[in-house]
Design a protein around this motif. Structure first.
Motif, short mmCIF file in Angstrom:
data_model
loop_
_atom_site.label_atom_id
_atom_site.label_comp_id
_atom_site.label_asym_id
_atom_site.label_seq_id
_atom_site.Cartn_x
_atom_site.Cartn_y
_atom_site.Cartn_z
N SER A 401 0.84 -1.19 0.00
CA SER A 401 0.00 0.00 0.00
C SER A 401 0.88 1.25 0.00
N SER A 432 -6.35 -7.08 -4.41
CA SER A 432 -6.61 -6.35 -3.17
C SER A 432 -7.42 -5.08 -3.39
N TYR A 434 -6.71 -2.39 -5.24
CA TYR A 434 -5.94 -1.16 -5.40
C TYR A 434 -5.95 -0.73 -6.88
N ASN A 470 -3.93 -13.65 2.87
CA ASN A 470 -4.49 -12.32 2.66
C ASN A 470 -4.03 -11.40 3.79
N ASN A 471 -3.05 -10.53 3.49
CA ASN A 471 -2.45 -9.68 4.50
C ASN A 471 -3.00 -8.26 4.52
N CYS A 472 -3.91 -7.91 3.62
CA CYS A 472 -4.42 -6.54 3.61
C CYS A 472 -5.40 -6.36 4.76
N SER A 473 -5.67 -5.12 5.10
CA SER A 473 -6.55 -4.81 6.23
C SER A 473 -7.96 -5.34 5.96
N LYS A 474 -8.73 -5.49 7.04
CA LYS A 474 -10.10 -5.97 6.89
C LYS A 474 -10.92 -5.02 6.02
N LYS A 475 -10.67 -3.73 6.19
CA LYS A 475 -11.39 -2.74 5.40
C LYS A 475 -11.06 -2.88 3.92
N GLN A 476 -9.75 -3.05 3.61
CA GLN A 476 -9.34 -3.20 2.22
C GLN A 476 -9.81 -4.52 1.64
N LYS A 478 -12.53 -6.11 2.45
CA LYS A 478 -13.96 -5.96 2.17
C LYS A 478 -14.17 -5.18 0.88
#
Length: 500
Positions: A401, A432, A434, A470-476, A478
């Motif tokens: 990110s 993810s 992005y 999956n290492n991205c934030s929960k918000k990302q 979703k």
């Protein structure tokens, strides 16, 4: 199990007084009730057992040889006649406990000190288990049958060999003229820490396989897989030169491997079909010559020199490319006309340096790259255009990110639009949500006119051994799922669209 309880102590209580021969693949012991079932089991089973006992030992051994180590060892309680039959029948010895340990660790959120204690206890139990089974096989000068497979899979390092246990396991397998030998001594990761104190292939073992007896025994070897084993190039070269049936060589995370020579001759070509070298950080050069049967070559990691000559059947290649070590592209040029599958690992920084030759027969292309979330990977389009027969494209992303103000700008389409009429399947792994992956998906859906199947996999390819996580934030995460489902809803009815 509570975080304060000892798994090793519990296992010791379970195995107390047990015949080591009945301690099977996950350490389970045959209970008294199970023994009664084997003996009695109803009238029909009793009659069946009587009929089986009428067969000569040779037939019974042949039947037992089709069972696993655990299943064969359990028959030792049937009678005195059956006590040692399994020892002659075992041809596959698969000692694997890593999955069980990982399950235990996943169930308990324990302090690092506690986890290290569990790891130490499990290591001791695992070593005792393997030693117990091998002792049973070796007692009373029992020769036993040749081994088809010998596999060790657990988290062990050089300290676990302080009494020479791992050395003896290797010598045992070699003495049984093993065909498929695997040491997978996976190091355990604890909160970002890796134990790289790997077991070294000892000089004693090397000396043993150089003796006339050792040379004779290794001639049966068909595959050799060494993971987290510190092995030198001269040891591997000895196996390559003296194993006339060796078809598979797989070396991973060897800190001692600096140069690898896989070299035959015109009068003595190598039988090798599959060569895999991964994560050997200090490897400087790989030389492959006169391997006419080699069809699969996998090299993951940086290497200064890669030389491949006289490999006419090479069709499947995995390599790493960066702008520091560009020598692999000339290698691709030499085999461009015959490759059918290519996995290319690179970095977003190195994409612009890629100058892939035309690959006229390539049908499957996998591109693995890292990138900033605001970057573009459309610089890979010229690589795709170099594959006119391409049918399947897989893109695996490791994304970082970064604020959109750092965006490198839109893709310069000077390289042209993708010529992708023949591509039927596209998979995007590590999606993810992005800019970088959305831009690529948009491009695919607009320009890949012959597309029949699209897969968006939200797993993330990590730097460690290609694991999916999956290492991205929960918000990302979703947001990524919402975007992926939105792409699916807008896709044409004729397109099979999967979101994983």
């Amino acid at each position: 199990m509570s975080s304060s309880s000892s798994f090793a102590d519990q296992r010791g209580e379970e195995n107390k007084g047990a015949d080591p021969a009945t301690v099977a693949a996950e350490g389970s012991v045959l209970t008294g009730h199970e023994k009664e079932e084997l003996w009695e089991g109803g009238d029909s089973n009793s009659c069946s057992l009587d009929r089986i006992n009428g067969f000569p030992d040779e037939i019974l051994v042949n039947v037992l040889s089709s069972l696993t180590l655990k299943e064969a060892a359990r028959t030792s309680v049937l009678s005195n006649r059956w006590k040692d039959l399994w020892k002659s029948a075992v041809t596959v010895m698969d000692f694997e406990h890593l999955t069980k340990l990982n399950q235990i660790l996943d169930r308990h959120a324990a302090p690092k000190k506690q986890i290290r204690r569990w790891q130490k206890e499990h290591r001791r139990w695992f070593i005792d288990w393997v030693n117990g089974v091998l002792t049973q096989l070796q007692q009373q000068n029992h020769r036993g049958s040749k081994l088809s497979k010998f596999r060790i899979c657990f988290t062990l390092n050089k300290r676990c060999n302080s009494e020479g246990d791992i050395d003896r396991w290797l010598e045992f397998a070699i003495s049984r003229e093993v065909e498929h030998l695997e040491l997978s001594l996976n190091m355990m990761r604890l909160w970002g820490e890796w134990d790289y104190d790997s077991y070294p292939f000892s000089q004693g073992c090397f000396n043993h396989i150089k003796t006339p007896t050792g040379l004779s025994n290794i001639k049966s070897l068909r595959s050799l897989r060494l993971s987290y084993v510190a092995v030198k190039g001269e040891v591997l070269q000895h196996f390559i030169s003296n194993c006339p049936f060796l078809e598979v060589l797989d070396v991973e995370q060897s800190r001692l491997l600096k140069a690898l020579k896989v070299v035959g001759s015109s009068t003595s070509p190598l039988p090798l079909k599959h060569l895999e070298v991964k994560g050997c950080l200090f490897l400087r050069s790989v030389e492959i010559e006169h391997a006419p049967h080699l069809s699969h070559l996998i090299h993951e990691g940086r290497v200064a020199e890669l030389h491949v000559d006289n490999c006419p059947r090479l069709v499947d290649v995995t390599i790493f490319f960066d702008d520091w070590h560009p020598s692999k592209i000339p290698f691709l040029s030499s085999y461009a006309g015959q490759l059918e599958s290519l996995t290319l690992e690179t970095s977003q920084r190195a994409i612009k340096f890629l100058d892939v030759p035309e690959l006229p027969r390539l049908k499957s292309l996998t591109l693995r790259t890292d990138a900033l979330s605001c970057d573009s990977i459309l610089g890979l389009i010229p690589v795709i255009n170099a594959c006119p027969s391409l049918q399947k494209l897989t893109v695996k992303l490791l994304l970082y990110s970064r604020d959109s103000s750092d965006h490198s700008g839109p893709y310069d389409q000077q390289g042209g639009i993708a010529h992708c009429e023949g591509i039927k399947v596209v998979e995007v792994v590590g999606f993810s949500g992005y800019h970088v992956d959305c831009e690529f998906v948009d491009y695919v859906l607009e320009h890949f006119v012959g597309l029949e199947r699209m897969v968006i996999d939200r797993g993330l390819t990590t730097p460690f051994r290609g694991e999916l996580k999956n290492n991205c934030s929960k918000k990302q995460a979703k947001k990524a799922r919402k975007l992926a489902l939105n792409y699916k809803s807008k896709a044409s009815a004729s397109l099979e669209f999967l979101v994983i």
